[in-house]
Design a protein around this motif. Structure first.
Motif, PDB file in Angstrom:
ATOM      1  N   SER A 192      11.062   3.356   4.187  1.00  0.00           N
ATOM      2  CA  SER A 192      12.321   2.739   4.909  1.00  0.00           C
ATOM      3  C   SER A 192      12.082   1.828   6.018  1.00  0.00           C
ATOM      4  N   CYS A 193      13.197   1.098   6.345  1.00  0.00           N
ATOM      5  CA  CYS A 193      12.999  -0.371   7.373  1.00  0.00           C
ATOM      6  C   CYS A 193      12.428   0.365   8.549  1.00  0.00           C
ATOM      7  N   GLY A 194      12.751   1.606   9.225  1.00  0.00           N
ATOM      8  CA  GLY A 194      12.080   2.349  10.314  1.00  0.00           C
ATOM      9  C   GLY A 194      10.618   2.352   9.718  1.00  0.00           C
ATOM     10  N   ALA A 195      10.346   2.759   9.256  1.00  0.00           N
ATOM     11  CA  ALA A 195       8.527   2.735   8.858  1.00  0.00           C
ATOM     12  C   ALA A 195       8.051   2.123   8.826  1.00  0.00           C
ATOM     13  N   LEU A 196       8.761   1.204   9.109  1.00  0.00           N
ATOM     14  CA  LEU A 196       7.462  -0.520   9.035  1.00  0.00           C
ATOM     15  C   LEU A 196       7.394  -0.180  10.551  1.00  0.00           C
TER      16      LEU A 196
ATOM     17  N   HIS B  52       0.568  -1.116  -0.236  1.00  0.00           N
ATOM     18  CA  HIS B  52       0.069   0.006  -0.163  1.00  0.00           C
ATOM     19  C   HIS B  52       0.569   1.454  -0.223  1.00  0.00           C
ATOM     20  N   GLY B  53       2.450   0.816   0.405  1.00  0.00           N
ATOM     21  CA  GLY B  53       3.006   2.403   0.607  1.00  0.00           C
ATOM     22  C   GLY B  53       4.234   1.990  -0.595  1.00  0.00           C
ATOM     23  N   GLY B  54       4.416   1.372  -1.309  1.00  0.00           N
ATOM     24  CA  GLY B  54       5.751   1.512  -1.815  1.00  0.00           C
ATOM     25  C   GLY B  54       7.197   1.092  -1.657  1.00  0.00           C
TER      26      GLY B  54
ATOM     27  N   LEU C 173      13.006  -1.095   1.375  1.00  0.00           N
ATOM     28  CA  LEU C 173      11.995  -2.331   1.647  1.00  0.00           C
ATOM     29  C   LEU C 173      11.172  -1.865   0.387  1.00  0.00           C
ATOM     30  N   THR C 174      11.351  -2.473  -1.001  1.00  0.00           N
ATOM     31  CA  THR C 174      10.288  -2.577  -1.688  1.00  0.00           C
ATOM     32  C   THR C 174       9.732  -4.017  -2.525  1.00  0.00           C
TER      33      THR C 174
END
Length: 85
Positions: free
Chosen positions: A24-28, A19-21, A60-61
């Motif tokens: 950053s790993c910290g934004a998961l 959903h978000g493309g 991550l993608t």
């Protein structure tokens, strides 16, 4: 691929990326810990995600195109399924 997505943490990571493309790993949603990085490794090695380091962050993608080519419609079916409580 179903085995890799059988863990709730991995499935939540894939849902966020779908959903978000690129993220950053910290934004998961899950905290960054040793167990979380193991989940990233499993997803990366199974071809579900692409991991790219940039400076001090890791992005991550989700590999939608490759997954859809190999397993047509499976990723959409997994993501459209209702999450269990």
């Amino acid at each position: 691929m179903l085995t890799e997505l059988g863990y709730p943490v991995r499935l939540s990571i894939v849902r966020v990326l779908a959903h978000g493309g690129k993220r950053s790993c910290g934004a998961l949603p899950s905290p960054v810990s040793k167990s979380t990085t193991i989940h990233w490794r499993v997803l990366r090695e199974s071809g579900v995600i692409y991991q790219r380091p940039a400076d001090r962050e890791i992005f991550l993608t989700l590999r939608c195109g490759g997954l859809d080519a190999k397993f047509p419609g499976l990723l959409k079916a997994v993501l459209d399924a209702e999450p269990e409580d």
